[in-house]
Design an enzyme around this catalytic site. Structure first.
Site, PDB file in Angstrom:
ATOM      1  N   SER A  81      -8.792  45.051 -79.658  1.00 35.98           N
ATOM      2  CA  SER A  81      -8.981  45.091 -81.575  1.00 35.98           C
ATOM      3  C   SER A  81      -9.885  46.165 -81.875  1.00 35.98           C
ATOM      4  O   SER A  81     -10.496  46.603 -80.891  1.00 35.98           O
ATOM      5  CB  SER A  81      -9.980  43.732 -81.487  1.00 35.98           C
ATOM      6  OG  SER A  81      -9.430  42.593 -82.564  1.00 35.98           O
ATOM      7  N   ASP A 101     -10.105  45.073 -92.585  1.00 35.85           N
ATOM      8  CA  ASP A 101     -10.789  45.326 -91.244  1.00 35.85           C
ATOM      9  C   ASP A 101     -10.866  46.544 -90.772  1.00 35.85           C
ATOM     10  O   ASP A 101     -11.312  47.260 -89.859  1.00 35.85           O
ATOM     11  CB  ASP A 101      -9.788  44.503 -90.584  1.00 35.85           C
ATOM     12  CG  ASP A 101     -10.440  43.832 -88.916  1.00 35.85           C
ATOM     13  OD1 ASP A 101     -11.866  43.565 -88.842  1.00 35.85           O
ATOM     14  OD2 ASP A 101      -9.626  43.869 -87.881  1.00 35.85           O
ATOM     15  N   HIS A 108     -13.708  43.251 -87.819  1.00 37.33           N
ATOM     16  CA  HIS A 108     -14.388  42.109 -87.113  1.00 37.33           C
ATOM     17  C   HIS A 108     -14.808  42.467 -85.864  1.00 37.33           C
ATOM     18  O   HIS A 108     -15.376  41.241 -85.566  1.00 37.33           O
ATOM     19  CB  HIS A 108     -13.170  41.157 -86.670  1.00 37.33           C
ATOM     20  CG  HIS A 108     -11.882  41.677 -85.603  1.00 37.33           C
ATOM     21  ND1 HIS A 108     -10.729  42.473 -86.107  1.00 37.33           N
ATOM     22  CD2 HIS A 108     -12.119  41.388 -84.482  1.00 37.33           C
ATOM     23  CE1 HIS A 108     -10.419  42.379 -85.091  1.00 37.33           C
ATOM     24  NE2 HIS A 108     -10.757  42.264 -83.773  1.00 37.33           N
TER      25      HIS A 108
END
Length: 1300
Positions: free
Chosen positions: A263, A156, A127
């Site tokens: 992330s 992911d 992402h």
């Protein structure tokens, strides 16, 4: 969807940009039972969010922000591989981290959201998207890497292909086994924490920052993706099953919630099977619960996704059957699988061989990989290569005979070797393996990092030159191997201790450092090299500071310069590199936002104020006041100083000798140096260097081990310094100062012509061996020991012999001796006789005067030879002797004045000339028992003279039994003084009023034993006198030359033993007369002998010459005659009566006759009765000396020994065609007909005459004579004697004759 934008100032662009304020939130009910109903918010951490409800929360209630940043950046206590780490909290308590080696976070990219997995690959979260700035452009260290492609997987997980091989790290090359159950994962990846095995993981990231303190959250929304703010923590894995890993970020007090911007950052777990850290997954999102709890979700490691991308960008080239692989116009031929589809792919070569470029080859993001332990040769005239770099895996070797593109940097990884043989005209970045520089100026610049790489010189001027020689050691550095070449640097561009300059060649290299301003080298120097820093003139601010380390057996040489060796202030993370700045005009500066550094410092101001540790928040990599410093070890052969300054600063351990001339040496220097760019010295894309040196006061422990030779110099040893002078100290016109707090130990002796000033501690000991036994060491100070502080301590123990006066006006301490010491502590390498002469049988000997009326002295097992008036406040003497004596400059009587004296089992030896004497005066208090008074007579006492000489005085009411008289052996007599005690109104005295003298039988016996050595040497010569003539009776030659060597040992009472080696050579001739054969001959001799007894030892060298004749009647009768002269050079050392060592010469004459009859029992067997008489002359000798002030002499006159011998020999001959052997045995009796010479001894008690004694012994011998051919004969005989006062224990006699 509505989007809200606001104008924000960007620190990156330096201007205003539009920023979305939209925040995304997904809500759902938790699955599972109703009783676990919860409200959660799931947030992708890569989305920009204006609210701080999901921001990073470093809990600083009891920890510092810097702790979290040090954690992620492997700084401070969090070094890769470190164990038993404890964090000191703000309240002073500690938190011990899980029991596991700390991870190496170098695979984590600068911005935190990607992680290198080796080569040109990294992992992140899908992402984040390909175009996200932290993914599209990734940075490690000073290098920038562009993403060229990626591959993703559910949910992911993403892996990126980069345009270059990453040189800063080997990467996190392995992932966890995600197929395991949680229990299996606990067994494999669990670690002990607080007494329990738990599934704990470590992480690092640099998302949006906020801090939580006592429940209150302070946001710093503008801080994200800043490499300086990379922070981390350890978390508990709550859920391993399913497609996500869930971690509890708040399970312990050291908690740091993963934030927006984190992330893609990796989660590391420790593999207990492989003993290494592996990646479990990458951050996907966070769950925030209604109860305030927080979990982070991680996408699991996906090896298939990684392999698919690697396969896409790999092309295998098997060269096993190919002679040459050719690359031309982007096409590979000659390998049996020719292809044009190689662009952007890693060409993975196996099999070894030649690779030929027939045109320049731009492989885009593809590299050259050499995958086995083979040798490859890359050729191509002037063609060039460009690509991801060169990977020499598995020990492969590549001979690089082409050029790399000069508009690009060559990246080199892999543990093998890249042998560069052409000038490249470009830059090199290397992080692993070996690069050989085989051409002049091989590269323009070299960037070496990660600590796993080596650059080796293999040509003159292989480096490019300039101030840094074109080599830059970035984070964790690497090794520059000089390989036998000399190299000069103005400055070495090194950022930390990972930089190493070495020489692995057997040919010595010279490393010259020529900085023109103050400069710190953070790295290490080792191997076979000398280090030089020579300047024509001396000037300030040109100091070379070493805070890494040195390890060489070679030398360092300084001329006209300054050198400091110190530890390194431990580096810490900083909030920002540089100060806050804003380029907007004043009316618009509010748009720049606030100074987040000041804001962070403000959140911890109260803790800093309370703990007094401003260095925790000052945004500096290090601070002079910080307590944590890394110790640097500096080991070398000899440091040569000429008109230079050398200092050893805090946290330095220096091992080596120093030779100084006109120089200044400081050990424990309070001035320290730090570099505010340490760890960040390399700038730009890796080819720039900066330093910001700060100097100031900072003290820590300093260690020095070695020896010092100094002339016209100064030496200062300061507080907190420990110096162990394990080698000799020689100080000529050099003042030494030991300041308060310094601790100095010397072991191998010292000589000084200048005062030694002591405010700290100086200990002088013997030299210890591996068994912690001691050889005596001598400490000779021609000036004085000055105790200049109340805390000064002067210590001598363990076989130290100290010479030099002591002066002090302070309440200092003097401690001599060791009450547990005795001769058993002597090293086996030491002569006990030498030790006895040096130490007098005590642990310590001290010769000098002590003028220290306010000081205290303790003497245990010490021999104090007091050479001048002395004064002490207190003296405690146990098992010691105070021996009053004179010195070259002071022949007077001396007085020892003490306020308080406690003495037990000690002796006080004083001198007197029968009218004056030495004195002991106790002013305030005297106590003790079993002490004796001894008196040395400088003049011979006469019985009729009345004596009344005061020796000791003390306050009245002192116990008169503190002292008693004792006999003393002086010379050859026992002298007992008559001591009378008298008490008056104010004092009690002990006075000499007479004496008693008797002969000392042991000393007399020892003197006689020493003088009997000449007789025993005479006897050994007698035993060898007639050997030649005995041989003549077993040979038939006309004339010949012969040689004989004899070796033997003997013994007598009193521990006497001797040994000798006697060599004879000679010639003789046979004359045939009527009825008899007459032999005449000439001989020369040399004898080496040594003798020892309980109280003496020595050696004698003798040379002699003689004439001999032997007549053998046909009937069997014979007569032998010999005359001989021998000269003796003697050297003997005696330990009785103070005789010491004497060198003297003597001589002796010998005249001998032997008669006998050889009766043949058979033709080959015989019996031979014999008788011998030897008359001789032995020269006398005389010694005169003084013992304890008394005149002594020993003398023996010339004397004439007469020695007889009777005996019988038997023998038998055995013969063959051309050989003959005769065996014989003998038994005899040897006896003195005249007594040995008389010895005369004289001392204070008069004259003693020792008459010589007669001795006798039985002699036994066996031997063989062999005849080989007509003209060669040799013989061997063994002898022994018994029943004598002196006996030959064994003797061997070998002879050889050649007839002509």
């Amino acid at each position: 969807m509505n989007k809200i934008y606001s104008l924000k100032y960007s620190h990156i662009t330096g201007g205003l940009i539009a920023v979305s304020e939209l925040s995304g939130r997904v809500s759902s009910r938790a699955t599972g039972k109703k009783k676990h109903k919860r409200i959660l918010a799931l947030c992708f951490l890569g989305l920009l969010q204006s609210s701080y409800s999901f921001a990073s929360q470093m809990d600083i209630s009891n920890f510092y922000i810097r702790d979290y940043m040090d954690f992620a950046q492997n700084k401070g206590i969090f070094q890769a591989g470190a164990t038993n780490i404890e964090i000191v909290k703000k309240d002073g308590s500690t938190l011990k981290l899980p029991e596991v080696p700390f991870p190496d976070f170098s695979p984590v990219a600068n911005k935190g959201s990607t992680t290198s997995i080796g080569g040109a690959y990294s992992i992140t979260a899908t992402h984040n998207t390909k175009n996200h700035h932290s993914v599209a452009t990734q940075n490690w260290g000073n290098s920038t890497y562009k993403q060229t492609d990626w591959n993703t997987s559910h949910p992911d997980f993403a892996v990126s292909r980069l345009d270059k091989f990453v040189v800063e790290t080997r990467g996190a090359t392995e992932g966890a086994d995600i197929s395991l159950s949680k229990q299996q994962a606990l067994e494999r990846y669990g670690v002990n924490y607080k007494g329990e095995k738990k599934l704990i993981a470590f992480r690092a990231g640099s998302g949006v920052v906020s801090v939580k303190k006592n429940g209150r959250i302070t946001p710093f929304n503008e801080v994200s993706y800043k490499p300086e703010m990379l922070n981390g923590s350890f978390v508990h894995i709550d859920d391993w099953s399913g497609w996500l890993i869930l971690t509890n970020n708040q399970f312990d007090e050291f908690n740091n919630i993963a934030s927006q911007g984190d992330s893609g950052s990796a989660l590391f777990v420790y593999d207990n099977q492989k003993k290494k850290w592996v990646v479990a997954g990458t951050v996907w999102g966070i769950y925030n619960y209604a109860n305030g709890k927080n979990h982070a979700a991680y996408s699991k490691w996906n090896q298939t996704t990684i392999d698919n991308l690697k396969n896409k960008y790999s092309y295998n080239v098997d060269m096993s059957g190919a002679q040459v692989a050719t690359i031309e116009n982007g096409k590979l031929t000659g390998t049996g699988s020719d292809t044009t589809d190689i662009k952007n792919k890693d060409l993975i070569f196996t099999g070894g061989g030649d690779i030929l470029l027939k045109s320049s080859f731009d492989n885009g993001a593809g590299g050259l990989v050499f995958n086995d332990k083979k040798t490859y040769r890359v050729n191509g005239d002037d063609f060039t290569f460009k690509g991801a770099g060169v990977d020499t895996r598995n020990g492969s070797t590549v001979e690089w005979n082409i050029r790399y593109d000069n508009k690009d940097n060559l990246h080199k990884i892999g543990d093998g070797t890249l042998d560069v043989r052409k000038t490249q005209n470009t830059n090199l970045k290397t992080g692993e393996g070996l690069v050989i520089l085989g051409a002049e100026k091989t590269f323009n610049n070299i960037y070496i990092t990660s600590g796993d790489g080596t650059v080796r010189l293999n040509a003159e001027n292989a480096l490019s030159g300039g101030e840094y020689n074109g080599i830059f050691f970035a984070k964790n550095g690497g090794t520059l191997d000089l390989n036998g070449y000399n190299q000069s640097f103005n400055k070495i561009a090194a950022t930390d201790s990972g930089a190493v300059i070495t020489n692995t060649s057997t040919k010595k290299s010279i490393l010259s450092l020529n900085n023109t301003a103050d400069y710190i080298y953070h790295g290490n120097i080792n191997g076979n090299l000398d280090v030089l820093q020579h300047h024509e003139t001396k000037k300030e601010n040109r100091r070379l500071i070493l805070d890494g380390g040195v390890d060489t057996t070679n030398d360092i040489s300084l001329r006209n310069t300054q050198l400091s060796m110190q530890g390194h202030a431990t580096e810490h993370a900083i909030y920002r590199d540089g100060a806050f700045s804003c380029s907007l005009p004043a009316p618009m500066r509010f748009l720049c936002g606030s100074d987040y550094v000041a804001g962070m410092q403000n959140t911890e101001a109260d803790a800093v104020k309370q703990n007094g540790n401003a260095y925790k928040t000052n945004n500096a990599v290090s601070d002079l006041s910080q307590p944590d410093w890394e110790t640097g070890t500096f080991r070398f052969g000899t440091l040569h100083l000429e008109n230079s300054d050398f200092s050893v600063g805090r946290n330095a351990n220096v091992i080596g000798d120093i030779q100084a001339s006109k120089s200044n040496i400081t050990i424990g220097d309070t001035t320290a140096y730090i570099d505010l760019h340490a760890g960040k010295n390399i700038t730009g894309d890796g080819f720039g260097f900066r330093q910001n040196i700060v100097r100031g006061n900072s003290q820590g422990e300093t260690l020095f081990t070695g020896g010092i030779t100094a002339e016209d110099s100064t030496i200062v040893i300061k507080d907190k310094a420990k110096a162990l002078f394990s080698n000799y100290v020689y100080l000529l016109n050099t003042k030494a100062t030991i300041e308060n707090g310094a601790d100095v130990t010397t072991q191998s002796g010292m000589f000084s012509t200048s005062d030694i000033s002591i405010s700290g501690n100086l200990s002088m000991t013997g030299n210890p061996d591996k068994d912690n036994k001691f050889e005596p060491s001598i400490y000779l100070n021609d000036a004085s020991y000055l105790l200049t502080d109340d805390s000064a301590r002067l210590v001598a123990k363990n076989k130290a012999s100290v010479v030099g006066d002591i002066h002090s006006t302070k309440s200092a301490s003097i401690m001599f001796g060791h009450d547990e010491s005795d001769l058993s502590q002597l090293s086996d390498r030491t002569s006990k006789g030498l030790a006895l002469g040096l130490l007098g049988g005590f642990d310590v000997s001290y010769r000098g005067s002590v003028n220290a009326p306010s000081a205290s002295a303790t003497m245990n097992n010490t021999w104090w030879q007091l050479t001048g008036d002395s004064a002490l406040k207190t003296l405690k003497s146990t098992n010691s002797m105070v021996y009053f004596t004179d010195s070259a400059n002071n022949k007077k009587f001396h007085t020892l004045t003490v306020d308080e004296l406690a003495t037990s089992n000690s002796a006080y030896a004083m001198r007197t000339n029968l009218s004056e004497s030495d004195k002991l005066e106790v002013k305030k208090h005297l106590s003790g028992e079993n002490n004796i008074l001894l008196v040395d007579f400088l003049q011979k006492p006469t019985p009729e003279k009345q004596l009344n000489i005061e020796l000791v005085s003390a306050p009245k009411d002192t116990n008169e039994n503190v002292f008693k008289a004792s006999k003393q052996t002086i010379g050859f007599s026992d002298v007992t003084p008559v001591i009378t005690t008298r008490e008056t109104d104010d004092k009690i005295t002990w006075s000499l009023t007479g004496y008693n003298t008797v002969a000392n039988k042991e000393a007399t016996r020892n003197a006689a034993a020493l003088f009997s050595v000449d007789y025993k040497a005479f006897l050994n010569e007698v035993n060898n006198l007639n050997k030649r003539m005995g041989d003549l009776r077993d040979i038939n030659g006309e004339a010949g030359a012969w040689a004989r060597i004899m070796s033997g040992t003997g013994s007598a009472s009193g521990g006497f033993s001797d040994n000798y080696t006697h060599v004879q050579v000679g010639v003789d001739k046979k004359h045939e007369l009527d009825g008899l054969d007459l032999f005449t001959g000439f001989t020369v001799t040399h004898t080496d002998s040594s003798a020892s007894a309980d109280v003496f030892s020595g050696k004698t060298k003798s040379v002699g010459a003689g004439l001999y004749a032997s007549a053998m009647v046909d009937s069997g009768a014979y007569i032998d005659l010999i005359g001989k002269y021998v000269h003796h050079d003697n050297e003997y050392t005696a330990t009785f009566a103070g005789l010491g060592t004497r060198d003297y010469s003597t001589h002796s004459w010998y005249a001998g006759a032997e008669a006998g009859y050889r009766y043949h029992v058979t033709e080959d067997a015989w019996i031979e009765p014999q008788a011998e008489l030897v008359y001789g002359s032995v020269s006398g000798k005389q010694f005169a000396w003084k013992d304890q002030g008394m005149h002594l002499s020993m003398k023996d006159k010339d004397y004439n020994p007469l020695i007889g011998r009777t005996g019988v020999d038997v023998g038998k001959s055995f013969s063959g065609k051309d050989w003959k052997v005769t065996a014989r045995a003998g038994l005899g009796y040897q006896f003195d007909l005249l007594a040995n010479g008389e010895t005369v001894l004289r001392d204070a008690s008069g004259e003693k005459r020792i008459k010589g004694e007669k001795d006798s012994r039985m002699l036994m011998s066996v031997g063989l004579n062999a005849e080989i051919r007509d003209n060669v004969r040799f013989g061997l005989e063994f002898e022994k004697s018994a029943f004598g006062k002196y006996n030959v224990d064994n003797a061997v006699n070998a002879n050889f004759r050649y007839s002509f």
